[in-house]
Design an enzyme around this catalytic site. Structure first.
Site, short mmCIF file in Angstrom:
data_model
loop_
_atom_site.label_atom_id
_atom_site.label_comp_id
_atom_site.label_asym_id
_atom_site.label_seq_id
_atom_site.Cartn_x
_atom_site.Cartn_y
_atom_site.Cartn_z
N ASP A 30 -19.78 10.17 28.49
CA ASP A 30 -20.83 10.91 29.19
C ASP A 30 -21.90 9.94 29.66
O ASP A 30 -22.37 9.10 28.88
CB ASP A 30 -21.47 11.94 28.25
CG ASP A 30 -20.56 13.13 28.02
OD1 ASP A 30 -19.53 13.24 28.72
OD2 ASP A 30 -20.86 13.95 27.13
N ASP A 39 -12.53 24.58 33.41
CA ASP A 39 -13.07 24.95 32.10
C ASP A 39 -12.67 26.39 31.81
O ASP A 39 -13.05 27.30 32.55
CB ASP A 39 -14.61 24.85 32.10
CG ASP A 39 -15.09 23.40 32.24
OD1 ASP A 39 -14.26 22.48 32.10
OD2 ASP A 39 -16.29 23.20 32.48
#
Lengths: 257, 200
Positions: free
Chosen positions: A12, A131
């Site tokens: 990230d 997702d």
């Protein structure tokens, strides 16, 4: 089949720095994407994914600088995702050295973007991230709903149907994340990845829920995924990549060692 | 040493540039070869689609043919390798026809694209694979594969449901279906071997 199953660490990134979870003892600068990328490369990572979560106007600039730095130093493939909205965004990221981009919300809102990116840049560099969240119908049947905006906005779309549509529009790969499992370290959602892997004929990267090597073994076998993405188990050096790969190999999975 | 990377107008050329620079080459990314340029080798990179790239190359075909026919080492990577052949099922444009054979789509029963690390089987000794162990892992990402008319140009092959060439070589012309610039140490060695040809 001699094609290896892939192990993909995910990093990230915020303002060009790698966030959280990266606590390797012998590294000088644990937030430095280039140093981390090189460490993972040396450990035997098959690819890397950088997920940009920068929420500010300098977003694009810091990301492009990072992509360029990583590309200058890395000799394995890497994907960049997070907030990519347009053909122009993709062009900047690819021309600065990323091999693939992943799009999520922008693809749901404008599915033809997938087609446009594929025709401009080639199928091989377009990854669609999906997702999915587990839902139960009144008759007890399970299904998976697609969410956008970082897993916050339900879309009503069925993840399996959406995956097929992405394939039809030319996506080269699908990155499937279970919202229910993400961050739990309790294992991937094997139903979600298996159902999508059986519905399409493009490679599937499974994501969300990895806490130990057994989870990776399960998702690559029972879950039928072609690649497993994980973050924390690698970041904390809990389970270094060589150890994970040896474990997979001992259990009959073809990996690059 | 000066190496030209031909730019068909799309995608990531930065990675191949960096890989060659790490090996000491001076890299020029350019859409067209010019007679004034002094260079030691040509790279046809591996991004884009066949029709688009072939169209671009035909505008420039004489200069490319002259350079290659003069014996200049030329390396095609992935799509760049496919462009060396006569034609492709990916598009209706002709390839450069520097190698005899065509490019076909991977069979429908296989997951396509073929993405990831696969092992190459070396078929014959050649300087382009010097120092590369048999069964080495390299990184593939493609949906089409080359089918040469002459099997002896195949230096190494790979198996993905079917078997096809991973490295071809004929005279001063080389091609890899995989991406050496994304294949770690093995890929670097192959690029280094190519640069050795360019030194001569």
């Amino acid at each position: 089949m001699s094609l290896a199953k892939r192990i993909i660490p995910c990093l990230d990134v915020d303002h060009g720095r790698v966030l959280k979870g990266t606590h390797f003892r012998d590294m000088r600068d644990i937030g430095n994407p280039v140093e981390l990328a090189k460490k993972y490369r040396d450990d035997g990572a098959d690819e890397l994914v950088f997920l940009d979560i920068t929420a500010s106007i300098e977003k694009r600039k810091t990301l492009i600088e990072m992509v360029r730095n990583v590309a200058s130093n890395l000799d394995i493939p890497f994907t960049v995702g997070g907030g990519i909205r347009s053909v122009e965004d993709v062009k900047m990221i690819l021309s600065n050295g990323a091999d693939k981009i992943s799009i999520n919300t922008a693809a749901v809102e404008n599915p033809l973007l997938i087609k446009e990116l594929v025709s401009r840049f080639g199928q091989q560099c377009v990854v669609v991230a999906i997702d999915g969240k587990r839902k139960v119908k009144e008759n007890g049947e399970i299904w998976f709903e697609v969410y956008t905006y970082g897993g916050t906005k339900p879309t009503g779309l069925n993840a399996i149907e959406w995956a097929k549509r992405c394939e039809a529009l030319g996506a080269g790969e699908l990155l499937i994340t279970s919202i229910d499992k993400d961050g739990t370290k309790s294992g991937y959602d094997l139903d979600l990845t298996r159902m999508i892997a059986e519905a399409v004929n493009i490679p599937i990267i499974a994501s969300g829920g990895c806490g130990e090597p057994k989870h990776i073994l399960d998702v690559l076998t029972i879950g039928k995924a072609d690649a497993a993405l994980a973050a924390s188990i690698f970041h904390y050096d809990e389970y270094p990549i060589p150890l994970v790969k040896r474990y997979l190999k001992e259990n009959g999975v073809n990996v690059r060692l | 040493m000066n190496i030209v990377v031909l730019d068909y107008g799309v995608g990531n050329l930065f990675s191949i540039k960096c890989a060659l620079e790490r090996l000491g080459a001076i890299v020029h990314i350019t859409p067209h070869l010019s007679k004034k340029m002094d260079f030691n080798g040509i790279i046809l990179p591996g991004v884009g689609n066949f029709t688009h790239a072939a169209k671009h190359l035909t505008q420039n075909i004489e200069d490319i043919m002259n350079a290659v026919n003069k014996g200049l080492p030329t390396l095609g990577i992935c799509l760049g390798m496919q462009l060396l052949f006569e034609n492709s099922e990916e598009g209706y444009e002709d390839g450069l026809k520097l190698l005899s054979g065509k490019v076909l789509k991977l069979p429908k029963n296989l997951k396509t694209p073929h993405i990831g690390w696969n092992r190459i089987k070396i078929k014959k000794p050649h300087k382009i694979v010097e120092g590369v162990a048999d069964n080495s892992w390299v990184y593939f990402i493609h949906s089409y594969y080359p089918k040469p008319n002459k099997s002896d140009i195949c230096v190494a092959e790979v198996e993905y449901g079917i078997t096809f060439p991973a490295i071809v070589a004929e005279r001063n012309i080389f091609g890899t279906q995989f991406h050496p610039e994304k294949s770690g140490d093995v890929g670097n060695r192959i690029l280094k071997n190519f640069l050795e040809f360019c030194k001569r």
